[in-house]
Write an enzyme that holds these catalytic residues in place. Structure first.
Site, PDB file in Angstrom:
ATOM      1  N   GLN A   1      20.584   9.823  96.321  1.00  0.00           N
ATOM      2  CA  GLN A   1      20.413   8.933  95.174  1.00  0.00           C
ATOM      3  C   GLN A   1      21.639   8.044  94.972  1.00  0.00           C
ATOM      4  O   GLN A   1      22.744   8.409  95.343  1.00  0.00           O
ATOM      5  CB  GLN A   1      20.196   9.731  93.879  1.00  0.00           C
ATOM      6  CG  GLN A   1      18.843  10.387  93.739  1.00  0.00           C
ATOM      7  CD  GLN A   1      18.666  11.560  94.668  1.00  0.00           C
ATOM      8  OE1 GLN A   1      19.573  12.353  94.868  1.00  0.00           O
ATOM      9  NE2 GLN A   1      17.489  11.676  95.256  1.00  0.00           N
TER      10      GLN A   1
ATOM     11  N   SER B   1      21.643  21.083  97.791  1.00  0.00           N
ATOM     12  CA  SER B   1      22.238  19.765  97.949  1.00  0.00           C
ATOM     13  C   SER B   1      23.517  19.798  98.784  1.00  0.00           C
ATOM     14  O   SER B   1      23.472  20.006  99.979  1.00  0.00           O
ATOM     15  CB  SER B   1      22.483  19.160  96.567  1.00  0.00           C
ATOM     16  OG  SER B   1      22.692  17.781  96.641  1.00  0.00           O
TER      17      SER B   1
ATOM     18  N   LYS C   1      16.950  20.593  99.063  1.00  0.00           N
ATOM     19  CA  LYS C   1      17.062  19.280  98.429  1.00  0.00           C
ATOM     20  C   LYS C   1      17.659  18.316  99.452  1.00  0.00           C
ATOM     21  O   LYS C   1      18.818  18.419  99.805  1.00  0.00           O
ATOM     22  CB  LYS C   1      17.938  19.387  97.192  1.00  0.00           C
ATOM     23  CG  LYS C   1      17.888  18.177  96.268  1.00  0.00           C
ATOM     24  CD  LYS C   1      18.765  17.058  96.740  1.00  0.00           C
ATOM     25  CE  LYS C   1      18.678  15.863  95.846  1.00  0.00           C
ATOM     26  NZ  LYS C   1      19.470  14.737  96.371  1.00  0.00           N
TER      27      LYS C   1
END
Length: 486
Positions: free
Chosen positions: A334, A305, A330
């Site tokens: 979101q 991430s 990743k």
């Protein structure tokens, strides 16, 4: 394939704004200041009349006909959970009041546990990354381990929130985990004492040759400021090159990553791109000025991430070299919604994907290192089952682990294939004598514990860290190359 994900212990992705989170149990990637991302989320709409009637009818039928009393709020939560599951997205999830509260407490740092990021995949609870310095890392938990049971209770098929609740616990309590690990034929057992997880996210030191090393364990709210402090200190000491270590760093706050990246990415160059469902892209461009010295970044399969955003930005926009292993992979964004609910619950929804400066989407693929470096085999050795004493003529995975540990510690069993021969017994005796243990030549529980403790010391010794050594060597090479031009 159903996958559910939430933060396990160190979860930083729930700050109410746009969030880039990891499909793990630890941290994620959240952004505080990204109004353009927030605008991607459409709050309008709701149930149509016939949809509301259908759901209401189902609720009424259950309440009227189910053979036991039912908790209405539990049914509503279940309906929302069902909607999130139907997205088949491991990063979109619903958290009820209790889980959301724990999530917020985690952001504030008031948590204890084993210290690992987890996700669910095909009904299994999978470790994404143990948090550096945590009980999980110290015990030997590794990325990609599958947690089968906790204190005898199976986790298979549980919602991630339920599984996490079983793994978490008060400081000082014991979590007995049964792990399935690739390459190990039998499950491995770990006994981990839960503890407060170290919230110091930045550590720095100077290596010989004026090479600075800064380790970032996660990107929390104060990480950028702490990074600037440590970087400034190293620069004031005459640093000529830098190694940034984000191995096993599961993510954090996006604005923090951007703040850190801007210090190395020249003004006008891209740090990250975000693409919405309509294929519209927005670039985050650096306002910084870059650095005159060489930089390398260390990563592994637990780097995810936010770590991957930093790695991509430094590699593609600042000329840094990536050293180590392929990263996690990743690449989605979101946003978490809690103000829309008046009961303390929270909904986290994937609204976009992020791309590297050159437009690559690394989702489920990860970033490849410029310089691939593996750690010694004993870095990933499985713990020894202490319920069975290992003896001459045995042949199993535990013997192989013991041989790998003995070899790493310099006792030379002569083989690492799992067969307990006379040379292995001699190596065990030498180790037992050095540790002031009963010299039997058998690996009993006490000998196994001493082997594992000694090995942890070996793993923590920087001189055995192949990836760190490679990162430093690359910086030193670039420093020398620059000096030769002047």
């Amino acid at each position: 394939m159903k996958k559910r994900t939430v933060v396990f212990l160190v979860l930083l992705a729930m700050l109410g704004g746009s969030v880039l989170t990891l499909a793990l149990t630890g941290a994620g990637l959240s952004t505080q200041a990204a109004p353009t991302l927030s605008s991607l989320a459409d709050f309008s709409g709701g149930l149509k009349k016939d949809e509301a009637k259908k759901i209401g009818t189902a609720l009424g039928l259950i309440q009227s006909n189910y053979y036991q009393d039912v908790d209405r709020s539990k049914l509503i939560d279940g309906a929302i959970n069902g909607m999130m599951q139907s997205l088949d997205d491991p990063y979109s999830s619903y958290m009820g009041k209790k889980t959301a509260k724990e999530f917020e407490e985690t952001i504030e740092g008031s948590f204890s546990g084993i210290g690992a990021e987890v996700s669910t995949e095909n009904g299994n609870v999978v470790v994404v990354s143990p948090i550096k310095g945590s009980p999980a890392e110290k015990a030997g938990i590794r990325a990609k381990d599958i947690i089968l049971t906790v204190n005898g209770e199976s986790l298979h098929g549980l919602e991630l929130n339920e599984a996490v609740a079983k793994i978490r616990g008060p400081k000082g309590s014991e979590a007995k985990l049964t792990i399935k690990r690739s390459g190990s034929p039998a499950p491995i057992e770990f006994k981990i004492v839960r503890a407060d997880v170290d919230l110091e996210t930045v550590k720095a030191h100077m290596e010989p040759g004026k090479v600075g090393v800064i380790e970032i364990t996660q990107f929390s709210l104060n990480t950028a400021e702490r990074f600037k402090q440590e970087l400034s200190k190293l620069e004031s000491e005459g640093m000529q090159g830098l190694v940034i270590d984000v191995r096993n760093n599961p993510g954090g706050v996006l604005s923090v990553v951007i703040d850190i990246a801007e210090q190395f990415v020249p003004k006008g160059k891209a740090i990250v791109q975000v693409e919405d469902k309509n294929k519209k892209r927005e670039q985050n461009v650096s306002k910084g000025s870059g650095k005159p010295y060489p930089v390398t970044l260390l990563m592994n399969k637990g780097s995810a991430s936010a770590s991957e955003i930093l790695a991509g930005a430094l590699q593609q926009s600042a000329g840094a070299k990536l050293v180590g292993e392929n990263s996690f992979g990743k690449g989605t964004v979101q946003t978490s919604f809690n103000k829309q609910f008046d009961d303390g619950s929270l909904l986290k929804i994937t609204i976009a994907k992020w791309l590297t400066p050159n437009g690559s989407w690394i989702h489920q693929k990860g970033l490849k290192p410029d310089i691939a470096v593996e750690q010694p085999d004993y870095f990933s050795v499985a713990p020894i089952n202490k319920e069975t004493t290992l003896k001459y003529n045995m042949n199993n995975a535990d013997v192989k682990s013991a041989q790998t540990m003995l070899d790493a510690l310099g006792y030379k069993p002569g083989r690492k294939d799992g067969y307990f021969d006379e040379k292995t017994a001699a190596a065990v005796k030498s180790f037992q004598k050095a540790q002031n243990l009963s010299v039997s030549g058998n690996v009993d529980a006490k000998t196994a514990e001493h082997l594992e403790t000694a090995l942890i010391g070996q793993i923590r010794d920087p001189k055995n860290d192949n990836q760190l050594k490679a990162g430093i060597a690359e910086v030193q090479k670039e420093i020398a190359a620059t000096a030769s031009k002047h």
